[in-house]
Design an enzyme around this catalytic site. Structure first.
Site, PDB file in Angstrom:
ATOM      1  N   TYR A 178      67.257 -27.449  11.770  1.00 42.03           N
ATOM      2  CA  TYR A 178      66.247 -26.719  12.526  1.00 42.03           C
ATOM      3  C   TYR A 178      66.915 -26.289  13.827  1.00 42.03           C
ATOM      4  O   TYR A 178      67.353 -27.124  14.625  1.00 42.03           O
ATOM      5  CB  TYR A 178      65.023 -27.579  12.823  1.00 42.03           C
ATOM      6  CG  TYR A 178      63.926 -26.799  13.529  1.00 42.03           C
ATOM      7  CD1 TYR A 178      62.998 -26.072  12.797  1.00 42.03           C
ATOM      8  CD2 TYR A 178      63.843 -26.766  14.924  1.00 42.03           C
ATOM      9  CE1 TYR A 178      62.006 -25.331  13.422  1.00 42.03           C
ATOM     10  CE2 TYR A 178      62.856 -26.029  15.562  1.00 42.03           C
ATOM     11  CZ  TYR A 178      61.944 -25.312  14.800  1.00 42.03           C
ATOM     12  OH  TYR A 178      60.972 -24.567  15.420  1.00 42.03           O
ATOM     13  N   TYR A 283      54.814 -31.954   9.622  1.00 38.22           N
ATOM     14  CA  TYR A 283      54.870 -31.583  11.035  1.00 38.22           C
ATOM     15  C   TYR A 283      54.555 -32.748  11.963  1.00 38.22           C
ATOM     16  O   TYR A 283      55.037 -32.785  13.092  1.00 38.22           O
ATOM     17  CB  TYR A 283      53.870 -30.462  11.333  1.00 38.22           C
ATOM     18  CG  TYR A 283      54.275 -29.079  10.875  1.00 38.22           C
ATOM     19  CD1 TYR A 283      55.426 -28.863  10.111  1.00 38.22           C
ATOM     20  CD2 TYR A 283      53.498 -27.975  11.203  1.00 38.22           C
ATOM     21  CE1 TYR A 283      55.776 -27.592   9.685  1.00 38.22           C
ATOM     22  CE2 TYR A 283      53.836 -26.693  10.793  1.00 38.22           C
ATOM     23  CZ  TYR A 283      54.981 -26.507  10.026  1.00 38.22           C
ATOM     24  OH  TYR A 283      55.325 -25.236   9.614  1.00 38.22           O
TER      25      TYR A 283
END
Length: 316
Positions: A178, A283
C-alpha cells in the site's frame, strides 16, 4: 472512460504523458476496466511505484544505515543475519541448535510464500534490502523485489472501484504494497479536518504505528506515528475494497532498521484466490462494532457492503 482511452491512444503514442492514467498503468503493468458506467479514475489521482515523503518527513541519515554482510544468500534465514536481529524468540525455529528466523518458505512450490504460522499473526517482517551484501535473489527479499501479480482495477456494481488479479494467487503469496504520501500526524489530522467526512478520509490513511513506543529512545518512534495517505497518489492497492471476511492482510515490513518509522505496508494473501476474484482486506482489522451500533443507534454510521456471510454490517 472511452474519452480517456482515446486521449491516450490517439495522442500519446509510445511516449508517456504526465498525468495520463493510461500511461501510468502501462508503465506499472496494470489494466483498468469499467463495464458498469462511463466513470473514469479521479483526474487528480496519480499512480506511483514507491512511497513519497511529504513535508517534514525525513528518512534516516546515512550514518545510521546498515545492512547484512552475508556472502551466501542462504545465510539470510538465520539469526546470524543482522536483518533478522530484532525478531523475538517466539518467531524463530530451533533445529539442531540452529536458530532459523526467516519469514518465507525457501524451497519447493511455496518458495517466497509467507509461512503459514505467520499468516494469522501480527509479527513484523524483517527483510534484507539494497544496503545488504546478499544478492537481489536472496530468499529474504520478497517484498523488496516488488509485485509480480498482474492486477486489474475494475468498476464494481455498488462499491466503486475494486481490484482483482489476472492470475491465481496462493495463500501466503505477496501481492503488493500500500503506497502513498507519508505525512506527519499533524498533517494527517489537518487533512481529516478538511475532509467533508472525516471517517471517509480514514479509508485512505494508514498509521505507521507498528513500532511506536513511548519508551523508545528513538524520537521518531516515541511520538505520534507518521501516516500514509493514498487518496491522491498511490498504487493499485489504493482501490482494494473492504471485506469482513477478506482474502488479504496487511503486514508491517522493515528493510533498513534505521527506517522503522517509515516501514512498508505489505499485502499478503491469507486464502487461495482464484483468477478474477476480487481482492479485499479488512479496513478496521476485525474490531467489534461501535458501542452506538451495539446499543441500536446506527444513525450516521457507515454501512458495510461487503456481502460476506460474517459481515459486521457497519464499518464505523
Amino acid at each position: 472512460m472511452e474519452q480517456a482511452t482515446k486521449e491516450h491512444f490517439y495522442n500519446h503514442g509510445k511516449t508517456a504523458s504526465p498525468g495520463c492514467h493510461w500511461c501510468q498503468v502501462r508503465a506499472l503493468g496494470l489494466t483498468i476496466v469499467n463495464e458498469v458506467d462511463r466513470e473514469f479514475l479521479p483526474a487528480n489521482f496519480e499512480f506511483i511505484n514507491g512511497m513519497v515523503l511529504g513535508k517534514g518527513v525525513e528518512p534516516a541519515e546515512d550514518s545510521f544505515r546498515s545492512g547484512c554482510s552475508c556472502a551466501d544468500d542462504g545465510n539470510c534465514q538465520y539469526t546470524s543475519c543482522p536483518c533478522l536481529a530484532d525478531l523475538e524468540d517466539d518467531d524463530m525455529d530451533v533445529n539442531d541448535g540452529t536458530r532459523k528466523a526467516y519469514a518465507y518458505h525457501t524451497h519447493g512450490a511455496k518458495a517466497g510464500f509467507l509461512r503459514s504460522r505467520l499468516l494469522d499473526s501480527t509479527v513484523p517482517l524483517y527483510e534484507c534490502h539494497k544496503g545488504c551484501a546478499c544478492s537481489s535473489q536472496c530468499p529474504n527479499r520478497v517484498v523488496e523485489r516488488g509485485r509480480t501479480v498482474p492486477l486489474q482495477i475494475f468498476k464494481t456494481a455498488n462499491r466503486g472501484w475494486g481490484v482483482r488479479s489476472q492470475a491465481p494467487i496462493k495463500r501466503g503469496q505477496f501481492v503488493d504494497r500500500y503506497l502513498g504520501e507519508i505525512i506527519t500526524a499533524k498533517e494527517a489530522d489537518r487533512r481529516r479536518a478538511n475532509s467533508s467526512v472525516s471517517q471517509q478520509k480514514d479509508v485512505y490513511l494508514f498509521a505507521l504505528d507498528k513500532f511506536t513506543d513511548p519508551h523508545s529512545l528513538d524520537p521518531r518512534l516515541n511520538s505520534s506515528p507518521l501516516e500514509v495517505d493514498g487518496e491522491f497518489m498511490s498504487g493499485p492497492t489504493r482501490f482494494i475494497n473492504h471485506s469482513c471476511d477478506p482474502n488479504l492482510r496487511i503486514f508491517a515490513r522493515v528493510g533498513d532498521h534505521a527506517d522503522k518509522h517509515i516501514h512498508d505496508l505489505a499485502l499478503f494473501a491469507i486464502k487461495d484466490i482464484q483468477r478474477g476474484e476480487e481482492l479485499t482486506f479488512d479496513y478496521v482489522n476485525g474490531v467489534d462494532e461501535e458501542q452506538d451500533e451495539m446499543d441500536g443507534n446506527v444513525e450516521g454510521m457507515t454501512k458495510c457492503l461487503c456481502g460476506s456471510a460474517i459481515c459486521r454490517k457497519f464499518l464505523w
